[in-house]
Design an enzyme around this catalytic site. Structure first.
Site, mmCIF file in Angstrom:
data_model
loop_
_atom_site.group_PDB
_atom_site.id
_atom_site.type_symbol
_atom_site.label_atom_id
_atom_site.label_comp_id
_atom_site.label_asym_id
_atom_site.label_seq_id
_atom_site.Cartn_x
_atom_site.Cartn_y
_atom_site.Cartn_z
ATOM 1 N N ASN A 1 0.864 -1.187 0.000
ATOM 2 C CA ASN A 1 0.000 0.000 0.000
ATOM 3 C C ASN A 1 0.901 1.238 0.000
ATOM 4 O O ASN A 1 1.487 1.570 1.013
ATOM 5 C CB ASN A 1 -0.893 -0.032 1.251
ATOM 6 C CG ASN A 1 -1.735 1.225 1.398
ATOM 7 O OD1 ASN A 1 -1.764 2.078 0.501
ATOM 8 N ND2 ASN A 1 -2.419 1.348 2.530
ATOM 9 N N TRP A 2 0.991 1.870 -1.146
ATOM 10 C CA TRP A 2 1.906 3.016 -1.284
ATOM 11 C C TRP A 2 1.368 4.269 -0.589
ATOM 12 O O TRP A 2 2.081 5.245 -0.445
ATOM 13 C CB TRP A 2 2.158 3.328 -2.764
ATOM 14 C CG TRP A 2 2.854 2.243 -3.519
ATOM 15 C CD1 TRP A 2 3.278 1.034 -3.031
ATOM 16 C CD2 TRP A 2 3.229 2.271 -4.905
ATOM 17 N NE1 TRP A 2 3.886 0.318 -4.025
ATOM 18 C CE2 TRP A 2 3.869 1.050 -5.184
ATOM 19 C CE3 TRP A 2 3.073 3.203 -5.931
ATOM 20 C CZ2 TRP A 2 4.356 0.739 -6.453
ATOM 21 C CZ3 TRP A 2 3.554 2.908 -7.196
ATOM 22 C CH2 TRP A 2 4.194 1.684 -7.456
ATOM 23 N N LYS A 3 0.094 4.245 -0.231
ATOM 24 C CA LYS A 3 -0.560 5.427 0.362
ATOM 25 C C LYS A 3 -0.334 6.633 -0.568
ATOM 26 O O LYS A 3 -0.289 6.445 -1.781
ATOM 27 C CB LYS A 3 -0.057 5.652 1.789
ATOM 28 C CG LYS A 3 -0.186 4.366 2.635
ATOM 29 C CD LYS A 3 -0.048 4.553 4.101
ATOM 30 C CE LYS A 3 -0.280 3.211 4.799
ATOM 31 N NZ LYS A 3 -0.210 3.302 6.247
ATOM 32 N N HIS B 1 -9.599 1.247 5.011
ATOM 33 C CA HIS B 1 -8.302 1.439 5.680
ATOM 34 C C HIS B 1 -8.496 2.390 6.865
ATOM 35 O O HIS B 1 -9.304 3.308 6.801
ATOM 36 C CB HIS B 1 -7.272 2.007 4.697
ATOM 37 C CG HIS B 1 -5.880 1.969 5.239
ATOM 38 N ND1 HIS B 1 -5.411 2.906 6.133
ATOM 39 C CD2 HIS B 1 -4.871 1.089 5.049
ATOM 40 C CE1 HIS B 1 -4.162 2.602 6.455
ATOM 41 N NE2 HIS B 1 -3.807 1.503 5.820
ATOM 42 N N GLU C 1 -6.873 4.797 7.844
ATOM 43 C CA GLU C 1 -6.677 6.220 7.507
ATOM 44 C C GLU C 1 -7.918 6.796 6.848
ATOM 45 O O GLU C 1 -8.245 7.978 7.046
ATOM 46 C CB GLU C 1 -5.420 6.373 6.630
ATOM 47 C CG GLU C 1 -4.150 6.148 7.462
ATOM 48 C CD GLU C 1 -2.982 5.535 6.717
ATOM 49 O OE1 GLU C 1 -2.943 5.581 5.470
ATOM 50 O OE2 GLU C 1 -2.077 4.990 7.395
ATOM 51 N N GLU D 1 -5.109 -4.718 10.648
ATOM 52 C CA GLU D 1 -4.095 -3.680 10.825
ATOM 53 C C GLU D 1 -4.339 -2.943 12.136
ATOM 54 O O GLU D 1 -5.168 -2.020 12.177
ATOM 55 C CB GLU D 1 -4.155 -2.672 9.666
ATOM 56 C CG GLU D 1 -3.876 -3.260 8.309
ATOM 57 C CD GLU D 1 -3.264 -2.250 7.351
ATOM 58 O OE1 GLU D 1 -2.309 -2.622 6.677
ATOM 59 O OE2 GLU D 1 -3.723 -1.092 7.301
ATOM 60 N N GLY E 1 2.770 2.577 10.739
ATOM 61 C CA GLY E 1 3.696 3.685 10.534
ATOM 62 C C GLY E 1 4.414 4.111 11.803
ATOM 63 O O GLY E 1 5.059 5.156 11.834
ATOM 64 N N SER F 1 3.696 -1.896 10.171
ATOM 65 C CA SER F 1 5.160 -1.936 10.319
ATOM 66 C C SER F 1 5.783 -3.272 9.933
ATOM 67 O O SER F 1 6.745 -3.712 10.558
ATOM 68 C CB SER F 1 5.558 -1.536 11.749
ATOM 69 O OG SER F 1 5.166 -0.205 12.022
ATOM 70 N N GLY G 1 2.945 -0.996 4.212
ATOM 71 C CA GLY G 1 2.964 0.428 3.871
ATOM 72 C C GLY G 1 4.374 0.879 3.527
ATOM 73 O O GLY G 1 4.899 0.575 2.452
ATOM 74 N N GLY G 2 4.988 1.568 4.458
ATOM 75 C CA GLY G 2 6.301 2.181 4.252
ATOM 76 C C GLY G 2 7.330 1.291 3.569
ATOM 77 O O GLY G 2 8.012 1.731 2.628
HETATM 78 O O1 G3P Z 1 -1.942 -0.555 4.728
HETATM 79 C C1 G3P Z 1 -0.648 -0.732 5.215
HETATM 80 C C2 G3P Z 1 -0.412 -0.067 6.491
HETATM 81 O O2 G3P Z 1 -1.377 0.739 6.989
HETATM 82 C C3 G3P Z 1 0.773 -0.360 7.262
HETATM 83 O O3 G3P Z 1 1.623 0.717 7.100
HETATM 84 O O4 G3P Z 1 3.805 1.814 7.015
HETATM 85 O O5 G3P Z 1 3.105 0.551 9.064
HETATM 86 O O6 G3P Z 1 3.662 -0.684 6.986
HETATM 87 P P1 G3P Z 1 3.143 0.597 7.579
#
Ligand code: G3P
Length: 257
Positions: free
Chosen positions: A11-13, A101, A103, A173, A179, A219, A240-241
């Site tokens: 998920n590149w956001k 999601h 967010e 999640e 993040g 994460s 994500g990241g």
């Molecule tokens: O959808 C993926 C997500 O919300 C996780 O983000 O950056 O913690 O891998 P991250």
């Protein structure tokens, strides 16, 4: 999780323009063998403005990489300024779409009713919804995270037949792990992913529960992917990241090795 094909979705956001998207997809494809891409279904979820570019790369070079949107409108078409329909995503070759999601729930006030309508809109257009559920830190500290996720699951899947539910992917999640660099332990991930599967068995049937893929997100990194993915009810990840780095995401996608 032996019969369920693992799925790793990036998920590149709101990151990467279409030029950067092209680079990342090419690098990702170059870092993974066809065997790896067959074993673990690899998917990218770029911003809408990148999808045409990703489609061109994937089609042109016959890449074994899937792609999809990060959201869709619950409506079919019409006066919804700024929104993107499931039909538009499907027409671009998308096979997945993220729904609900945390967010979107937090910044766009999406509740379970809207999330449910989006799940239905995705299915109508032949897209696989990746339905996200997860608790915030307050809920986790109260110890009611399983109940919280079950409520979101029930809400998101309301009115669906078991056959439709089999087309859905669930992503757990925990908001406190997104993040933040704070990853849930493999046991935390298993607890909720297992509870989600039990809930699917109770609300639908055991076959459906056995078929649906349940992902963990929050994460996920190359360093922790293998231990989380080894859990019996975790069938992949929503990353994500770490999905913004081709090398790291490729490493995450190689987790069965
Ligand atoms: O959808 C993926 C997500 O919300 C996780 O983000 O950056 O913690 O891998 P991250």
């Amino acid at each position: 999780s032996t019969t369920r094909r693992p799925l790793m979705a990036g998920n590149w956001k709101m990151n990467l323009n279409h030029l950067e998207a092209n680079l990342l997809v090419q690098k990702l494809a170059a870092s993974l063998t066809e065997k790896q891409l067959t074993e673990v279904e690899t998917v990218v979820l770029p911003p809408f403005t990148d999808l045409r570019t990703v489609q061109t790369a994937v089609d042109g070079d016959k890449l074994l990489i899937g792609y999809g949107g990060q959201d869709l409108s619950p409506h079919a078409s019409g006066a919804y300024t700024g929104d993107i329909s499931g039909a538009m995503l499907a027409k671009l070759g998308c096979t997945y779409v993220v729904v609900g999601h945390s967010e979107r729930r937090a910044y766009h006030h999406e509740d379970d009713t809207v999330v449910n309508a989006k799940v239905k809109a995705a299915l109508t257009h032949g897209l696989t919804p990746i339905l996200c559920v997860g608790e915030g830190l307050d809920v986790r500290e109260q110890g009611t995270h399983v109940a919280h996720c079950s409520t979101q699951l029930d809400g998101g899947l309301a009115g669906l037949t078991a056959e439709q539910v089999r087309q859905v992917v669930i992503a757990y999640e925990p908001v406190w792990a997104i993040g933040t660099g704070k990853t849930a332990t493999p046991e935390d991930a298993q607890e909720v992913c297992g509870a989600i599967r039990q809930r699917l068995a109770k609300q639908f049937d055991q076959d459906t529960a056995d078929q649906v893929r349940v992902l963990y997100g929050g994460s996920v990194k190359a360093s922790n992917a293998a231990s989380i993915m080894a859990q019996p009810d975790v069938d992949g990840g929503l990353v994500g990241g770490a999905s913004l780095d081709a090398e790291e995401f490729a490493q995450i996608c190689r987790f069965p090795e």
